[in-house]
Design a protein around this motif. Structure first.
Motif, short mmCIF file in Angstrom:
data_model
loop_
_atom_site.label_atom_id
_atom_site.label_comp_id
_atom_site.label_asym_id
_atom_site.label_seq_id
_atom_site.Cartn_x
_atom_site.Cartn_y
_atom_site.Cartn_z
N LEU A 26 75.16 33.49 40.99
CA LEU A 26 74.86 32.22 40.30
C LEU A 26 75.80 30.78 40.79
N PRO A 27 77.04 30.84 41.30
CA PRO A 27 78.08 30.00 41.89
C PRO A 27 77.70 29.73 43.35
N TYR A 28 77.10 30.64 43.97
CA TYR A 28 76.43 30.35 45.04
C TYR A 28 75.35 28.93 45.41
N SER A 117 84.41 33.22 52.78
CA SER A 117 85.04 34.20 52.24
C SER A 117 83.97 34.38 51.67
N VAL A 118 82.93 33.39 50.72
CA VAL A 118 81.79 34.09 50.23
C VAL A 118 81.72 35.12 50.05
N PRO A 119 81.46 35.90 48.71
CA PRO A 119 81.24 37.68 48.93
C PRO A 119 79.40 37.11 48.86
N GLN A 120 79.46 37.97 49.83
CA GLN A 120 77.77 38.76 49.81
C GLN A 120 77.48 39.50 48.88
N ILE A 121 77.26 39.07 48.16
CA ILE A 121 76.69 39.77 46.57
C ILE A 121 74.79 39.66 46.50
N GLY A 122 74.37 39.44 47.17
CA GLY A 122 73.13 39.16 47.15
C GLY A 122 72.42 40.24 47.93
N LEU A 180 83.59 31.45 38.41
CA LEU A 180 82.69 32.94 38.21
C LEU A 180 82.32 33.46 39.43
N THR A 181 82.53 33.13 40.75
CA THR A 181 82.59 34.02 41.90
C THR A 181 83.77 34.80 42.18
N VAL A 182 85.09 34.99 41.36
CA VAL A 182 86.56 35.59 41.85
C VAL A 182 85.84 36.67 40.33
N VAL A 183 85.65 35.85 39.58
CA VAL A 183 85.30 37.01 38.30
C VAL A 183 83.64 37.98 38.23
#
Length: 417
Positions: A26-28, A117-122, A180-183
């Motif tokens: 969501l934060p992306y 450092s954006v996590p590549q969650i998608g 939100l990104t970290v959690v």
């Protein structure tokens, strides 16, 4: 359509990674717009806001695929945990620098750190679907579901970011993004049982990049154009709302774009298509170009709403088909990396688009910036139409071998690293 998605969501353990993945993704959609709003408030310049947002997106585009490659080799949790913590710290530093009137270069440095450092969650969620559904009819539906999820975040994220920035303070929107990104990322990383196995390829595959596949390079070039659509719209719609005297509606208008894409993606993913995916990709780009053509001439917010919805209808089919195609072009040991190349290409395009749109907006207003939106969509159509032969999977790809390893500098429409 409902039964198709219901069957997908009944996949064992799927919700264990989908729920935290949604929180982390969501934060992306809040990050780029949040930076634009924060820097515009701090400096008074759309050009500077677009440039700082672009620096973040370029860093994301450059580092994201390398993160995906490391995740393929060492596991997702190994890169997610430190990445999420660094991202939270970088966003916090960006807020402090902007609010304290620190030198301009500090905004760029912290934005670059935040993007890198954006996590590549998608991409990691898509890789988990591949691990569970490889070779099954539901896999294209899974990609559609992920694109719908992405669009949902772009419906909610910009509205939340704009509400927090205009209703409370520009820094609050980015602060919520970081939390939100970290959690979400830490919770996602904790679901180790659903993660794909580490792929330590042997021999010639050990150092092979997904970008060695010509079709991946072509798709990455096309996805840069999609990113430019996002980037130009992100800046131009903010200026359009301000010119109309309704600056607080910028996030809501941006959400209309994403809402149209969400609807199109949900329907598109439930259809059993007979036409080849590369043909559908060209058609989707054609629809996107057609929808963006009238943006520069829209006279009011009331007219912008249906036009924005029309543009959105072309976005999700384009993204879904691209991700479906890239999964068929690369071996198992490079799938997360391949997905991140496309995600990174969108980020690179967003950077280019937001920078160019920021300059155009400062000089001429929102209308000319929307011309750039149409140019990006038309360029994507040209790329996939001219290079469609590179998007046909070979027998080797289906078997999981590295295929079509044309040297990076010898293939047409290559996207350099």
């Amino acid at each position: 359509m409902i039964s198709t998605y219901t069957a997908l969501l009944r996949t064992p353990s799927a919700w264990r990674f989908l729920a935290p993945g949604l929180v982390a993704r969501l934060p992306y959609a809040m990050l780029g717009l949040g930076i634009v709003l924060l820097v515009k408030d701090a400096t008074g310049s759309y050009g500077m806001a677009g440039a700082v947002s672009a620096a973040m997106a370029v860093a994301l585009a450059a580092v994201g695929p390398q993160t995906g490659r490391l995740a393929d080799r060492y596991g997702q949790a190994a890169v997610l945990v430190p990445g999420a913590l660094v991202h939270g710290a970088a966003v916090a530093a960006l807020i402090v620098c902007a609010k304290s009137g620190a030198p301009t270069w500090t905004l760029f440095v912290t934005a670059i750190a935040a993007g890198a450092s954006v996590p590549q969650i998608g991409s990691m969620v898509r890789a988990r679907w591949v691990a569970k559904l490889q070779g099954q009819p539901l896999l294209p539906t899974a990609f559609a579901f992920e694109s719908v999820t992405d669009e949902f975040t772009f419906v909610v994220g910009p509205v939340v970011a704009t509400f927090l920035a205009t209703g409370i303070d520009p820094g609050v929107g980015l602060a919520v993004e970081a939390v939100l990104t970290v959690v979400g990322s830490l919770a996602f990383a904790a679901q180790r049982s659903t993660a794909p196995a580490r792929r330590a390829a042997a021999g010639d595959e050990r150092h092979a990049s997904a970008l060695r596949v010509a079709g991946v390079r072509l798709l990455a070039a096309a996805f840069v154009c999609i990113g430019m659509v996002f980037g130009t719209v992100q800046v131009a719609i903010t200026a359009f709302a301000e010119e109309a005297g309704q600056a607080g509606l910028a996030g809501a208008l941006y959400a209309v774009f994403a809402g149209g894409s969400l609807i199109a993606g949900a329907v598109y993913g439930a259809v059993a298509w007979r036409r080849a995916a590369h043909t559908r990709l060209a058609a989707a780009f054609g629809m996107l170009a057609l929808g963006t053509a009238p943006l520069f001439a829209v006279p009011s917010i009331g007219v912008m709403i249906p036009v924005a919805l029309l543009v959105g209808l072309g976005l999700a089919p384009t993204l879904i088909t691209g991700y479906t195609l890239v999964e068929t072009l690369v071996p198992a040991a490079a799938k997360t990396e391949a997905f991140t190349w496309l995600t990174g290409a969108v980020g690179l395009g967003l950077a280019l688009g937001s920078t160019l749109a920021g300059v155009a907006t400062d000089e001429f207003g929102a209308g000319p910036a929307f011309v750039l939106t149409f140019a990006a969509a038309a360029s994507g159509l040209a790329i996939v139409s001219l290079g469609r032969r590179l998007l046909t999977p070979t027998r080797g790809a289906a078997a999981g071998a590295v295929v079509d390893v044309t040297p990076v500098d010898a293939a047409p429409l290559a996207l350099g690293r």
